[in-house]
Design an enzyme around this catalytic site. Structure first.
Site, mmCIF file in Angstrom:
data_model
loop_
_atom_site.group_PDB
_atom_site.id
_atom_site.type_symbol
_atom_site.label_atom_id
_atom_site.label_comp_id
_atom_site.label_asym_id
_atom_site.label_seq_id
_atom_site.Cartn_x
_atom_site.Cartn_y
_atom_site.Cartn_z
ATOM 1 N N LYS C 81 26.491 -46.864 -8.286
ATOM 2 C CA LYS C 81 25.605 -47.890 -9.414
ATOM 3 C C LYS C 81 26.249 -47.487 -11.040
ATOM 4 O O LYS C 81 26.369 -46.654 -11.629
ATOM 5 C CB LYS C 81 24.462 -48.322 -9.168
ATOM 6 N N SER C 156 18.825 -55.935 -9.238
ATOM 7 C CA SER C 156 20.027 -55.623 -9.650
ATOM 8 C C SER C 156 21.441 -54.748 -9.407
ATOM 9 O O SER C 156 21.930 -54.695 -9.148
ATOM 10 C CB SER C 156 20.130 -55.184 -11.460
ATOM 11 N N SER C 180 14.679 -53.237 -8.107
ATOM 12 C CA SER C 180 16.526 -52.986 -8.002
ATOM 13 C C SER C 180 17.102 -52.988 -7.184
ATOM 14 O O SER C 180 18.525 -52.480 -6.826
ATOM 15 C CB SER C 180 17.213 -52.848 -9.443
#
Lengths: 500, 99, 503
Positions: C81, C156, C180
């Site tokens: 990420k 997210s 997330s």
């Protein structure tokens, strides 16, 4: 600022009572910064003592320096504070380019030390107890250099250059409670407080306490209230006060400035002011368009600090003898009057005398040397006593040579001159300057005989029992030996020769 | 129930150093008012005697030894800077407290 | 699609270890897959082709030299990420303000992955600064859900979940502040784990909400997630909130769970997470999953956690408050975007213009909300109260875990919604995190495991464990995974539609 805008100091005192609040920031002399392992050395090429944490890079995290916490606790203990059994860091949020995260990691409503006091002795020996509100840990900011415009001033600068070597340096902020009732002595109290605090921090060995380098900084809050009034007046906070003398001048200036405004029916703006060293005045800072709201909240990247009673006790055990205690002890041990003690303190001679005594000299002798001959030399050179190029050990050696009879007082001063001139250790100076007392009786007898022969009248008087006349012969012998004889011994030999 | 006015949004944006357009002010004022109305229900515990939790981990006294660790070189430190001069970060003029 | 990209991480690692396939071949296969499908999915913001191949080659060289593998995942590709720093590549956090920013240091998670011989393929898309539940808030365009390209992949960490579901990577790292990792896992039919707060270092994780953020493993199977968990977890002296305790034995728990026996395990169903707002298909899949757990021998009880109703409001005060402070550093002075520096404007003006241009609307909304909640006069009512709610939620968990081993709920109330459907309604968007937030506020472990489809879209089962008891969730999840695969004709992920491949 013209003098018309200031009130005469004597008048200020008749009409107003000053109220002080002093905030002192101390940079700790730890090896590393508050929250990262970067070097905490002063100076260095710009941006070379930096890492992701003190540059506030995304993703970086703080970790508290253990020694900084210990120093904070020791400072708190030395200031007679309570140590919080549990406290946290908080974030103080405001934007400023010298602050890499745009928040300062500080302590807010949970300082590590609080509710203490510091006894401050004024020049005339009066002791004022200054109450300490709190001592808390925080971090320093970076430094900005303003380019263009007027000589490094922020005003009119075209752009600024930032160096973050200082960002994250551990700071302890020590805040007094309001100091009231000092009257005309307020400026003196302010100065004496900072001076006493500086000595204390020096004794604790936690900071360089260099006001000129900014490792000790003082912000002075000053307000006036009408004599007899119950409520405090509006205060100003004066920053940029970079010497002990400036502390006194800044407070005094603010008193005369505020008094003039109040007397003419004006009101004081609560504002930050800046002390100008050259003129001895303060001037207003830029007005902020919005009132400051720091939005403090507990720092989520750090966990609470909970000093155990054992840890605090252990740190208490590491406190050195603090200046005030030391003075009391020294006064008793050396049998000093208050005045003698104060002279020693004012001359900055206590440590020097004590060290000289520790090196074997009788305290009285040590004190006499430092307070008279060496003080004169320091004055002549325009330096502090401690800056003279002679060590307490060397002074003790000179005193020992006198006690042994190897030097006369006159010779001893010559030896000290030699040491001060960089000629080496006292014994070496004695050797190279040929300053040994002539202690060989046969050599002295020769000189005595010669002097008696040259002054037959005097010799006769002595033989007739007029011992006082021997002084003239002593003088002649001393002259002949270039002062290197022990006058007492010479006198004994003269009397022996004359059968008196 | 408190609500966020347009002026308040403007003030908050200034505090947060966000230049906001008139259109954004209108949009945010409306949305924030709705959000605040929804989250304000936490206020029901405001008067209760409950210790606040700032950290879910029960840690205290996490310290670092006072030992220097290598950091960044000047070049690394300033490599991502929008402007650099003489090893320092060059920034627009600062409106200081010291005017 | 080559066979290699369909394999689980554990299988890939086994084949590399057995020299049936080289790490370079595996990495190349995944790079090829990314080249073929990422135009449609947009899971990656940056593909680190050369260094990924170099890292894979290092694993192969190591094996050729007869040295032991660095870890059970040596040579397995992973999608990172874009909120974790890695030197030599940009870290953008999905924000214009950090476009092209190259960090001069590695996150601890990144270092551990590299030390374990895990091959980092690149950086994945995300909602800007991890604020969002759909990845639509990325400044670099949304990521699409491989199950339906018109739908969101969650957020997210939508880039990481989509990369798994699109077979672009068998492993990914996510970060979970309010869900997330778990919510994207749920809506993409993948496994997502939020470890206990403090067990995976946050050093190098660009902070959104420091007291809630936690990095964790994402994978297509429970065992793969456990293997990755053990690589990234562990004490880190650079993170003050890192817990100095052994990593929970999650791999052993996953292997034990795979035996399919949950006798003696007590599972609590959180009664607050049902009813209005829960899509019927989600509720059905969840009920079926609970039945499955019962069939595996678990004892099922209902548990009420009344304070969970206040979790969402508390979260939307705490997270924006911390974010408003964490994001203050993006000020155009030292790194990142600078806008409006025309040599006349002040630093203050340039800061404001840069932040206005560099942050998207959701980030600005939360900064303003957080600034408000921390303001003098509002602190007690908002931030202070939210922290009290946090205490109440921890107490609810404590009470629940006194009587059950794990708690279960749907991971998120609905399946993947359509791109654009909720962008104009922040509160509707925020409700996606309703069930995941309590574990962020309390800091305990929680994971999402696929539990069926609703109208052809994946549903997630959330399993919550007490702090530092992460292994409990893995055991239950692994047991459930085996049973569901058997009952529903193989892994759910195999039913993801074929993506159109670019040539």
């Amino acid at each position: 600022m013209t003098t018309a805008e200031l009130m005469d100091y004597a008048e200020v005192i008749t009409r107003f009572d000053p109220v002080l609040g002093l905030e002192v920031h101390v940079e700790l002399s730890t090896a590393t910064k508050m929250f990262c392992g970067c070097s905490n050395r002063f100076g260095g090429e710009p941006n070379t003592h930096v890492c992701p944490t003190c540059l506030g890079l995304p993703g970086s995290l703080p970790v508290v320096n253990a020694v900084a916490v210990e120093s904070a606790i020791r400072i708190g203990l030395a200031l007679n504070c309570e140590i919080a059994p549990w406290c946290r860091f908080a974030r103080k949020n405001y934007f400023y380019p010298d602050m890499p995260k745009n928040f300062q990691t500080s302590q807010y409503d949970e300082p590590i030390a609080f509710n203490g006091y510091l006894d401050v002795t004024l020049d005339d020996g009066e002791v004022v107890r200054v109450q300490i509100e709190r001592a808390h840990m925080e971090e320093d900011t970076g430094k900005s250099l303003h380019v263009g415009g007027a000589t490094g001033r922020i005003h009119g600068a075209e752009h600024s250059l930032l160096d973050y070597n200082r960002a994250g340096v551990p700071l302890i902020e020590i805040v007094t409670k309001t100091i009231e009732g000092t009257g005309e002595r307020a400026p003196e109290v302010a100065r004496a407080y900072v001076s006493t605090l500086r000595d204390l921090l020096q004794a604790l060995d936690v900071s360089d306490v260099r006001m000129d380098q900014g490792s000790l900084r003082c912000d002075a809050n000053v307000s006036l209230m009408e004599r007899g009034a119950a409520e405090f007046g509006t205060r100003t906070e004066t920053k940029n006060v970079n010497s002990l003398r400036s502390v006194e001048r800044a407070v005094r200036f603010e008193m005369t400035r505020q008094a003039a405004i109040l007397a003419s029916g004006g009101s004081i703006l609560q504002e930050t002011r800046h002390f100008e060293e050259a003129s001895g005045t303060t001037r207003a800072g830029r007005r902020k368009e919005t009132s400051e709201d720091y939005r403090y909240f507990p720092e989520p990247d750090l966990v609470p600090i909970a000093p155990s009673a054992e840890w605090v006790q252990e740190l208490r055990g590491t406190l050195p003898e603090l200046p005030a205690e030391r003075r009391k002890r020294v006064q008793a041990e050396w049998s000093l009057t208050d005045l003698e003690l104060r002279d020693l303190v004012n001359a900055g001679a206590i440590d020097l005398v004590a060290a000289t005594a520790d090196a074997g000299a009788p305290p009285a002798e040590a004190r006499s040397w430092w307070m008279s001959y060496l003080s004169q030399q320091a004055n002549a050179r325009g330096v502090d006593l401690g800056a003279l190029p002679i060590t307490p050990g060397q002074v003790a050696r000179v005193i020992a040579l006198v006690a042994d009879g190897a030097l006369t007082n006159k010779l001893a001063r010559d030896v000290v001159d030699g040491v001060l001139a960089g000629e080496g250790e006292p014994d070496h100076v004695v050797e190279t300057r040929g300053l040994k007392v002539v202690s060989d009786d046969s050599a002295l007898y020769a000189a005595v005989d010669e002097a008696l022969a040259a002054n037959p009248d005097v010799a006769t008087k002595i033989r007739e029992g007029k011992h006082a006349a021997a002084g003239a012969i002593v003088g002649a012998v001393m002259k002949a030996t270039q002062g290197q004889a022990d006058a007492k011994r010479v006198r004994e030999l003269i009397l022996t020769r004359c059968g008196a | 129930m408190p609500s966020i006015s347009r002026d308040e949004v403007a003030h908050l944006a200034r505090l947060a150093r966000l230049a906001v357009t008139e259109a954004e002010l209108d949009l945010f004022a409306g949305q924030l008012d709705q959000i605040v109305a929804a989250v304000a229900q936490v206020g029901q515990v405001a008067d209760q005697d409950i210790p606040p939790t700032s950290h879910s981990v029960p840690l205290t006294n996490v310290f670092r030894a006072d030992v220097v660790r290598p950091g960044l070189t000047q070049q690394q430190a300033t490599a991502a800077a929008p402007a650099v001069e003489d090893g320092r970060f060059r920034v627009p003029r600062i409106l200081g407290e010291e005017a | 699609m080559t066979e290699l990209t369909r394999l689980d991480a554990a299988d890939i690692a086994a084949k590399i270890a057995a020299k049936e396939v080289s790490a370079v071949e595996v990495t190349q296969a995944h790079l090829d897959r990314i080249a073929a499908v990422d135009h449609a999915v947009h899971a990656f913001l940056h593909v680190d082709t050369e260094r990924a191949l170099a890292a894979a080659k290092a694993v192969d060289d190591n094996a050729a030299a007869g040295l032991p593998a660095a870890s059970p995942l040596a040579g397995v590709p992973l999608a990172l990420k874009d909120v974790l720093t890695m030197q030599g590549a940009p870290t953008t956090c999905g924000s214009k303000v950090l476009e092209n920013w190259q960090p001069p240091y590695d996150a601890t998670v990144t270092q551990r992955l590299q030390a374990a011989g895990v091959v980092i393929l690149g950086k994945t898309n995300m909602d800007e600064f991890a604020m969002g539940s759909s990845t639509e808030n990325s400044a670099f365009g949304p990521t699409r859900n491989p199950w339906d390209l018109d739908r969101i992949p969650g957020g997210s960490g939508g880039g990481s979940s989509a990369a798994l579901a699109a077979f672009e990577a068998p492993l990914a790292i996510g970060t979970d502040t309010g869900g997330s990792i778990r919510q994207p896992g749920a809506v993409t039919g993948t496994v997502g784990v939020k470890p206990t707060y403090g067990t995976v270092s946050r050093f190098g994780l660009v902070a959104f909400s420091s007291s809630l953020d936690q990095a964790g493993p994402c994978a297509r199977t429970v065992l793969d997630a456990a293997l990755l968990h053990e690589v990234i977890a562990g004490h880190d002296p650079l993170d003050s909130t890192s817990i100095d305790a052994p990593v929970p034995p999650v791999v052993a728990a996953a292997l034990e769970g795979a035996n399919g026996d949950l006798k003696g395990v007590k599972v609590g169903v959180v009664t607050e997470f049902a009813g209005d707002g829960y899509e019927p298909g989600v509720a059905e899949a969840f009920t079926a999953a609970v039945d499955q757990l019962r069939a595996l021998g678990a004892e099922i009880v209902e548990v009420s956690c009344p304070s969970f109703d206040l979790a969402l409001p508390a979260y939307y005060l705490i997270a924006p408050s911390e974010a408003s402070s964490n994001l203050a550093r993006f000020d155009a002075m030292r790194y990142g975007l600078r806008v409006g520096d025309d040599a006349t404007r002040s630093a203050e003006e340039v800061m404001s213009l840069t932040r206005a241009a560099g942050f998207g609307p959701e980030v600005k909304r939360r900064i303003i909300l957080g600034t408000y909640a921390l303001s003098a006069g509002y602190y007690d009512a908002y931030y202070g109260s939210a922290q009290k709610v946090r205490t109440l939620i921890m107490r609810d968990f404590d009470a629940a875990f006194a009587s059950v081993d794990v708690l279960v709920s749907p991971t998120t109330p609905t399946t993947a919604f359509k791109i654009g459907e909720r962008t104009a309604d922040p509160m509707a968007m925020y409700r996606a995190d309703l069930c995941t937030i309590p574990s962020n506020l309390a800091g305990n472990a929680a994971l999402s495991v696929p539990c069926g489809l609703s109208d052809g879209l994946p549903v997630g089962l959330q399993i919550m464990s007490p702090a530092l008891q992460d292994q409990r969730g893995y055991r239950v999840a692994a047991a459930y995974e085996v049973a569901r695969n058997a009952a529903q004709g193989g892994p759910l992920i195999n039913r993801v539609p074929e993506l159109e491949v670019a040539h």
